[in-house]
Design a protein around this motif. Structure first.
Motif, PDB file in Angstrom:
ATOM      1  N   ILE A  57       0.835  -1.204   0.000  1.00  7.69           N
ATOM      2  CA  ILE A  57       0.000   0.000   0.000  1.00  7.69           C
ATOM      3  C   ILE A  57       0.872   1.258   0.000  1.00  7.69           C
ATOM      4  O   ILE A  57       0.390   2.357  -0.300  1.00  7.69           O
ATOM      5  N   SER A  60       0.635   3.253  -3.140  1.00  3.04           N
ATOM      6  CA  SER A  60      -0.632   3.902  -3.476  1.00  3.04           C
ATOM      7  C   SER A  60      -0.400   5.306  -4.025  1.00  3.04           C
ATOM      8  O   SER A  60       0.583   5.975  -3.692  1.00  3.04           O
ATOM      9  N   SER A  61      -1.345   5.744  -4.850  1.00  2.80           N
ATOM     10  CA  SER A  61      -1.262   7.098  -5.397  1.00  2.80           C
ATOM     11  C   SER A  61      -1.328   8.153  -4.301  1.00  2.80           C
ATOM     12  O   SER A  61      -0.954   9.303  -4.518  1.00  2.80           O
ATOM     13  N   SER A  63       0.404   7.983  -1.609  1.00  2.00           N
ATOM     14  CA  SER A  63       1.688   7.953  -0.908  1.00  2.00           C
ATOM     15  C   SER A  63       2.711   8.855  -1.580  1.00  2.00           C
ATOM     16  O   SER A  63       2.688   9.042  -2.800  1.00  2.00           O
ATOM     17  N   SER A  66       4.638   6.763  -4.175  1.00  5.37           N
ATOM     18  CA  SER A  66       3.759   5.991  -5.054  1.00  5.37           C
ATOM     19  C   SER A  66       4.539   5.412  -6.226  1.00  5.37           C
ATOM     20  O   SER A  66       5.489   6.020  -6.730  1.00  5.37           O
ATOM     21  N   TRP A  97      -8.040   0.665  -7.584  1.00  9.95           N
ATOM     22  CA  TRP A  97      -6.837   0.501  -8.412  1.00  9.95           C
ATOM     23  C   TRP A  97      -6.920   1.417  -9.628  1.00  9.95           C
ATOM     24  O   TRP A  97      -8.015   1.812 -10.044  1.00  9.95           O
ATOM     25  N   ARG A 149      -1.486   0.503  -9.780  1.00  5.63           N
ATOM     26  CA  ARG A 149      -1.166   0.842  -8.404  1.00  5.63           C
ATOM     27  C   ARG A 149      -2.479   1.067  -7.638  1.00  5.63           C
ATOM     28  O   ARG A 149      -3.506   1.400  -8.243  1.00  5.63           O
ATOM     29  N   PRO A 150      -2.448   0.899  -6.298  1.00  7.44           N
ATOM     30  CA  PRO A 150      -3.646   1.201  -5.506  1.00  7.44           C
ATOM     31  C   PRO A 150      -3.910   2.703  -5.511  1.00  7.44           C
ATOM     32  O   PRO A 150      -2.988   3.519  -5.663  1.00  7.44           O
ATOM     33  N   THR A 151      -5.174   3.067  -5.324  1.00  2.77           N
ATOM     34  CA  THR A 151      -5.539   4.488  -5.211  1.00  2.77           C
ATOM     35  C   THR A 151      -6.044   4.829  -3.811  1.00  2.77           C
ATOM     36  O   THR A 151      -6.395   5.978  -3.541  1.00  2.77           O
ATOM     37  N   THR A 153      -5.826   4.002   0.681  1.00  2.00           N
ATOM     38  CA  THR A 153      -4.816   3.785   1.724  1.00  2.00           C
ATOM     39  C   THR A 153      -5.175   2.644   2.661  1.00  2.00           C
ATOM     40  O   THR A 153      -4.323   2.171   3.412  1.00  2.00           O
ATOM     41  N   ALA A 158      -8.614  -2.308  -1.386  1.00  2.00           N
ATOM     42  CA  ALA A 158      -7.819  -2.504  -2.606  1.00  2.00           C
ATOM     43  C   ALA A 158      -7.623  -3.990  -2.858  1.00  2.00           C
ATOM     44  O   ALA A 158      -6.503  -4.500  -2.910  1.00  2.00           O
ATOM     45  N   SER A 184      -3.732  -5.762  -2.041  1.00  2.00           N
ATOM     46  CA  SER A 184      -2.710  -4.920  -1.422  1.00  2.00           C
ATOM     47  C   SER A 184      -2.350  -5.483  -0.054  1.00  2.00           C
ATOM     48  O   SER A 184      -3.148  -6.179   0.578  1.00  2.00           O
TER      49      SER A 184
END
Length: 406
Positions: A57, A60-61, A63, A66, A97, A149-151, A153, A158, A184
């Protein structure tokens, strides 16, 4: 080898594309690549996209670090010609995602199948390819270059499957058949957290009514699945001492405390700390005074005298102290009967209090003793020389008595 149509880079097929071509060729030749190949009834064979089953995670976007994860290709192999039908096909991501819209997806196909484009630009949550001509011989289609990538948190948000919609593919149920699993996992451990708070109120001398539980978490407050190897977590409070188990190993990711108590009355907040991990502070909780009682006293029974005065005898001693505490009872026990009349009576004790360095941790409840006031004996003697003649009116006689009250 059957004819292959796909993208070339400067006229030379890249190594990754060659690998996909070889894999797809094996599929067409009856040698199935051991990459989660899914046989869909009497329909196509699908080798689902892999590599997205345990994505941190931290990528994630949301982060600051990311990053996209590249998935291994989706391989769709027909068992009967024309199973990948003419029309637009869409592959969609599960919630939580997104695709890298800057990373183009390459379509590679076998004989007879004609696509409108072999270089696909994905949207944020899906990509589409259009089949202009279905196969005239059993063929295959390979989709590679997907980056995701995950979106979100929260790792629970996810998880899901990549699915198909649009023009039919034999044996594929739109929105259900998996084209790849995305899940995730927690990121790098950054902090501690209380998942079970200490009991809000506890009586002095007792273990906390609810014992705290501390876990390791990533930057987004997901509980760690791996723990902090070789690290211990310590519970501490200001202006008091934590007794019991206040130091625990947290290598598993969870530290469950037992037998924890605080050595003095007050309002406190735990701090959980471990080397190089951000500490956690608990909710506030109270340690309240412990109630003590007194034994060793009695109230003497006496005859009625018209007063409530009682005689209290014995040596008072405290009941309920915590071993080793400096606390004692001082003063003179006294108290009145609850009534001056004869009968079963009670005496409510007063005149005693607590002393000692630890007396502030306690309250004192004084006893009410059972006793009695007995009836007083009185002797009445008529005065001498008094008489009455029969038939005459009664005279007023006098007498002498002993100890009538009032």
């Amino acid at each position: 080898m059957k004819n292959i149509t796909g993208l070339r880079h400067g006229g030379v097929v890249s190594k990754s594309v060659i690998a996909v071509i070889v894999a797809a060729t094996f599929l067409m030749s009856g040698f199935f690549v051991p990459n989660m190949v899914l046989a869909v009834g009497e329909g196509v064979n699908i080798s689902v996209a892999t590599g997205g089953e345990a994505v941190s995670i931290d990528t994630s976007s949301a982060s600051s670090t990311s990053a996209y994860t590249t998935l291994d290709p989706i391989n769709i192999s027909e068992t009967i010609l024309g199973q990948i039908t003419v029309g637009t096909h869409t592959i969609s991501l599960p919630n939580g995602w997104e695709f890298n819209t800057s990373a183009h997806i390459t379509a590679i196909k076998g004989d007879g199948l004609v696509l409108s484009s072999y270089n696909i630009t994905p949207d944020t949550t899906s990509f589409s390819f259009t089949v202009n001509t279905s196969s005239t011989v059993s063929t295959f289609l390979v989709l590679s270059g997907m980056e995701v990538r995950p979106t979100v948190t929260n790792i629970a948000d996810a998880n899901g499957e990549m699915t198909h919609s649009g023009a039919a593919i034999a044996g594929v149920t739109d929105g259900s058949t998996s084209f790849g699993t995305l899940t995730s996992v927690p990121g790098t451990i950054t902090k501690l957290a209380f998942t079970t708070q200490p009991g809000a109120t506890t009586v002095y001398g007792s273990d906390l009514s609810t014992q705290p539980v501390v876990v390791t978490q990533d930057q987004f407050s997901n509980d760690s699945s791996t723990g902090a190897t070789g690290k211990t977590v310590t519970l501490s409070v200001d202006s008091a001492t934590v007794t019991g188990t206040a130091l625990l190993d947290i290598s598993s990711g969870t530290a469950t405390f037992t037998d924890v108590s605080i050595d003095t009355v007050g309002t406190y907040q735990f701090t959980a700390s471990a080397d190089s991990i951000t500490r956690a502070d608990s909710n506030s909780f109270d340690v309240t005074q412990k109630g003590l009682t007194v034994s060793g006293l009695s109230a003497t029974s006496r005859p009625y005298d018209g007063t409530t005065t009682a005689e209290v005898t014995g040596t008072p001693s405290l009941v309920g102290t915590v071993g080793g505490d400096d606390v004692s009872v001082v003063g003179t026990a006294n108290g009145p009967f609850d009534s001056a009349d004869a009968g079963g009576r009670t005496v409510e004790i007063s005149g005693l209090s607590l002393a000692g360095a630890d007396s502030g941790n306690y309250t004192l409840t004084l006893p009410t003793l059972d006793s009695s006031i007995t009836a007083k004996e009185v002797t009445v003697t008529p005065d001498s020389g008094q008489n009455k003649v029969y038939g005459e009116a009664d005279s007023v006689f006098t007498d002498t008595n002993t100890a009538l009250i009032g």
